[in-house]
Design a protein around this motif. Structure first.
Motif, PDB file in Angstrom:
ATOM      1  N   TYR A 125      -6.652 -76.192  45.415  1.00  9.56           N
ATOM      2  CA  TYR A 125      -7.583 -77.489  45.304  1.00  9.56           C
ATOM      3  C   TYR A 125      -6.393 -78.649  44.853  1.00  9.56           C
ATOM      4  O   TYR A 125      -6.614 -79.875  44.928  1.00  9.56           O
ATOM      5  N   ASP A 155      -4.876 -80.148  47.352  1.00  8.70           N
ATOM      6  CA  ASP A 155      -5.623 -81.140  48.301  1.00  8.70           C
ATOM      7  C   ASP A 155      -5.727 -80.350  49.587  1.00  8.70           C
ATOM      8  O   ASP A 155      -5.890 -80.940  50.851  1.00  8.70           O
ATOM      9  N   HIS A 175     -11.702 -78.230  50.343  1.00  8.59           N
ATOM     10  CA  HIS A 175     -12.815 -78.679  49.663  1.00  8.59           C
ATOM     11  C   HIS A 175     -13.797 -78.220  50.005  1.00  8.59           C
ATOM     12  O   HIS A 175     -14.935 -78.195  48.944  1.00  8.59           O
TER      13      HIS A 175
END
Length: 669
Positions: free
Chosen positions: A459, A462, A465
């Motif tokens: 997370y 990135d 998700h």
């Protein structure tokens, strides 16, 4: 088997099951392997199913809870259930001792017992059979909760001797059962119980006995109605020994004390050590042991003069409530938590405490900046008891739950009938982290190498998700993460790729649809065969499945009506994740092959397959995997260190295979 033989066999089965159940649940000393008990129970159930008139009130089969009750009848106690006077200090105890010695004219022997924090009950037996159980009520009249009490396995339905007797005891909820129950209620958006005592009382006052049966209650019996002298006992300690002999479970932490000094020492021991018990106690009961002394001391209008209850000091402390923090769980429930100035309570330092939900905060008028009283609810979960309003300065700030999720800013909703606020955005970061951890777990998609730490890393980088992003991860992305070497990355990517081939029920459980656990996921997969067929089903269609109820049906249709959910599922499908059930569907049962129509038992340690893998493969080929060996067993797979199940199979001359033979039959050599 003629009628007389049938009745005799039912009586034999009842007697054996009572004996084995008492040894297992009350004495923790099993007399036979589980398989033997299960086999006898199945035989009894089969006979009762064909001969309902042979189902006796004290049959072990009646412990699971029967029909829904319409209410609780009233029971007049033959002997009043009096309350005890209280002692709160050493001074109070010594005053009690002085009164006892003054009335009897001599030093007495006391018996001390742990004061179980539960619900006082009365149990009535006629000719050794349990016929009625009731609450204390007002001491004279209680409520008939016989059906619920039958579900407590430490209550004997038949005694070891055919005596008629009324006994008193305390029904309680063990700490483990309490933690599990509250976790389940939190997951369902229901208000948790404040402590084990409330949970036990609430469980026994359910009109559906199956609810009481599901909550794993227990009991300690502490006395005989009236006194034990009516049954030939000279002292309370003798009567407890007699109750043990009859088959009741009494608390063996009791101690006879020759003086009040010994009583005080005993109490001191448990003030320090009560947190080590598997159940809650809130004090020590001190009784004059000898029945003649008890008779001489007599009663007041409300209490026996020969007993008192020492109440432990309240495990409550004051501290400052610095802030209220919100957390979002996997199912979207938003839970407020009090952030405190660290303080010692019940033997540990506490800096956080539960506030449960917005309704509780409003009801107690808890404000940020308040000086609050906290305690460990049932010595387990720290909670805020109340604010000290008189200490407010005017700077305290009322707290209001937000309208939007603290993690993703989506609108929060309150589902009808629930007290919790929920974020229903499936893309919510907090939910997605928890959702991914659930998705990769062993009983879901079983992707080894992804734990909470790795999810946090993904997370922060990135890289993910939602759960579909797991299938886009590359070696180049993963190798950059902390503590991820070439071998770890290779193993992780292999596990992710392998998970694409999982059967539908694994995916369905992994999606984390509310109220859909492993069993429901399997049932739905067997019924519909494909995810697309399940998605098209409406509530009415789902309710045609015997095992699926309103809550599950509503949850499924709500889940699949969400556009964001559909986008994630479409991505999963495009990445090659299987969405078809690979096991035996309800419409397509294999009729040939090595396992078709056969009952198989797995025992011992398997070295090539896990138990779950073996079970799935056997069931996919039409077999049924059972947990116990009986005459109906067709095949036993025996791994290393196989024990009683293997012995039973050999005794019954059932075919036994090694794990290697199983692998060969599965075609995986």
């Amino acid at each position: 088997m003629d009628r007389m033989e049938l009745e005799k066999r039912v009586e034999e089965l009842n007697q054996l099951l009572h004996e084995y159940g008492h040894a297992y649940y009350s004495l923790d000393k099993p007399l036979v392997p589980d398989a033997v008990y299960d086999q006898l129970m199945q035989e009894l159930l089969a006979i009762e199913a064909e001969n309902p008139d042979l189902i006796y009130p004290d049959s072990p089969s009646q412990r699971v809870g029967g029909e829904i009750l319409t209410g609780f009848g009233k029971v007049v106690h033959e002997f009043p259930m009096l309350s005890l006077s209280n002692a709160f200090s050493e001074v109070d105890l010594r005053e009690f001792d002085k009164r006892v010695q003054a009335a009897t004219g001599h030093q007495v022997t006391y018996i001390c017992e742990l004061k179980i924090d539960g619900l006082a009950i009365s149990l009535k037996y006629v000719d050794g059979r349990f016929v009625q159980g009731s609450t204390r009520g007002d001491g004279t009249v209680g409520e008939d909760i016989t059906a619920n009490l039958k579900t407590i396995r430490t209550i004997p339905l038949r005694l070891n001797e055919p005596v008629s007797i009324e006994v008193r005891g305390e029904a309680y909820m063990p700490k483990k059962s309490f933690v599990h129950l509250n976790a389940t209620r939190d997951e369902a958006g229901e208000e948790p119980f404040a402590n084990p005592r409330n949970a036990a009382a609430g469980s026994l006052r359910q009109l559906d006995p199956k609810i009481a049966a599901s909550r794993n209650l227990a009991i300690f019996v502490y006395g005989i109605g009236g006194d034990g002298s009516a049954y030939g006992q000279d002292s309370h300690s003798d009567s407890l020994d007699a109750l043990d002999t009859l088959g009741f479970e009494t608390n063996h932490e009791r101690k006879r004390c020759a003086s009040i000094d010994e009583v005080i020492d005993y109490i001191g021991k448990w003030v320090e050590n009560r947190s080590n018990l598997e159940y809650e106690i809130d004090g020590i009961v001190v009784k004059v042991d000898n029945f003649e002394d008890q008779e001489q001391l007599g009663f007041t209008a409300r209490n026996p003069r020969w007993a008192t209850a020492f109440k432990f000091p309240a495990e409550e402390v004051m501290t400052k409530l610095l802030d209220i923090e919100l957390s979002v769980g996997r199912t979207g429930v938003v839970t407020p938590t009090a952030i405190l100035e660290p303080v010692r309570v019940a033997g540990s330092t506490v800096g956080r405490a539960s506030l449960h939900n917005e309704d509780l905060i409003i009801e107690k008028d808890v404000r940020i900046g308040d000086t609050v009283v906290i305690r460990k609810a049932g010595d387990i979960i720290p909670e805020v008891v109340a604010p000290l309003i008189e200490q407010r300065t005017g700077d305290e700030q009322p707290f209001h739950m937000p309208d939007n999720c603290p993690e993703c800013d989506s609108e929060l909703i309150r589902i009808e009938g629930e007290v919790a606020l929920r974020c229903v955005n499936p893309q919510c970061p907090a939910q997605m982290k928890e959702a991914i951890i659930h998705f990769v777990s062993r009983n879901a998609m079983n992707i080894e190498g992804i734990g909470e730490r790795v999810v946090d890393q993904l997370y922060r980088a990135d890289l993910v998700h939602d759960v579909s992003d797991l299938y886009t991860l590359t070696r180049e992305q993963l190798i950059e993460l902390e503590r991820m070497g070439e071998k770890s990355v290779s193993n992780l990517l292999t596990a992710i790729e392998a998970s694409k081939a999982n059967s539908l029920e694994k995916l369905l459980f992994g999606l984390g649809i509310r109220h859909v656990g492993e069993k429901a996921a399997t049932i739905l997969s067997e019924e519909f065969g494909t995810l697309s067929a399940l998605m098209e089903a409406d509530v009415e269609r789902l309710l045609t499945i015997h095992e699926i109820g309103d809550k599950v049906a509503d949850s499924i249709t709500t889940y699949f009506s969400n556009e964001d959910v559909m986008e994630v599922l479409q991505k999963l499908e495009s990445y090659g994740v299987n969405m078809t059930y690979k096991g035996r569907s309800r419409q397509d049962v294999p009729t040939d092959g090595p396992f078709a129509g056969k009952t198989v038992v797995l025992t011992g340690k398997l070295s090539i397959l896990t138990r779950n893998e073996a079970k799935e493969k056997i069931e996919a080929l039409g077999g049924k995997v059972s947990g116990s060996v009986s005459k109906k067993t067709d095949l036993v797979i025996a791994g290393e260190d196989a024990g009683s199940k293997l012995a039973k199979a050999e005794e019954l001359e059932i075919t036994v295979w090694s794990e290697e033979m199983l692998i060969g039959a599965l075609g995986e050599e």
